[in-house]
Design an enzyme around this catalytic site. Sequence first.
Site, PDB file in Angstrom:
ATOM      1  N   CYS A   9     -21.491  60.354   0.479  1.00 13.11           N
ATOM      2  CA  CYS A   9     -21.919  60.856   1.788  1.00 13.11           C
ATOM      3  C   CYS A   9     -23.383  61.268   1.733  1.00 13.11           C
ATOM      4  O   CYS A   9     -24.132  61.063   2.693  1.00 13.11           O
ATOM      5  CB  CYS A   9     -21.044  62.037   2.207  1.00 13.11           C
ATOM      6  SG  CYS A   9     -19.270  61.687   2.142  1.00 13.11           S
TER       7      CYS A   9
HETATM    8  C1  BEZ Z   1     -17.982  60.466  -1.938  1.00 14.99           C
HETATM    9  O1  BEZ Z   1     -18.391  60.153  -0.831  1.00 14.99           O
HETATM   10  O2  BEZ Z   1     -18.711  60.485  -2.917  1.00 14.99           O
HETATM   11  C2  BEZ Z   1     -16.527  60.870  -2.091  1.00 14.99           C
HETATM   12  C3  BEZ Z   1     -15.636  60.605  -1.068  1.00 14.99           C
HETATM   13  C4  BEZ Z   1     -14.317  60.980  -1.217  1.00 14.99           C
HETATM   14  C5  BEZ Z   1     -13.892  61.618  -2.356  1.00 14.99           C
HETATM   15  C6  BEZ Z   1     -14.796  61.883  -3.377  1.00 14.99           C
HETATM   16  C7  BEZ Z   1     -16.122  61.525  -3.236  1.00 14.99           C
END
Ligand code: BEZ
Length: 160
Positions: A48
């Site tokens: 993200c």
């Molecule tokens: C990430 O966007 O890095 C992520 C998404 C879901 C779970 C763990 C990490």
Amino acid sequence: MAPVQVGDTLPSEDLFEDSPATKVNIAEFVSGKKVVLFAVPGAFTPGCSKTHLPGYVQNADKMKADGVGEDAHSVSINDPYVMAAWDAQHNTKGKVRMLADPNRNFIKALNLGTNLRPLGGFRSKRFSMVIYDGKFQELNVEPDGTGLSSSLVDKIKYKN
Ligand code: BEZ
């Protein structure tokens, strides 16, 4: 319950910006506008922070020039202070509004949640949507829930 579909009406739910004192009723806000909204599994998570959010920040001016009248909206099941800290780290003001769904009401109403045990339980799937005058015009939900493909900024067809 099935997830929301293109053509459905955005549910009326309160989200929070910067603190629990600042409510943003998302249905009231989108009335009469074209708004791009994307949701992330969690603020500060690597995917993200490194890919999903920066794409929308970098393309904010272009989206506005192309007819999206408002800042993009980022939603996460986090508390509003966490979203504010994420905003400060990425300098999103005037480009992406960081909205918190701490009680999960919005993501539950969309039926776009998923159980992510590494993040502590129920979180949002990663998705993007274009909302036009309160209805879903486009909906891009990651097929595996959290991947970084169909919901990225370059896949949005907001010009239609
Ligand atoms: C990430 O966007 O890095 C992520 C998404 C879901 C779970 C763990 C990490």
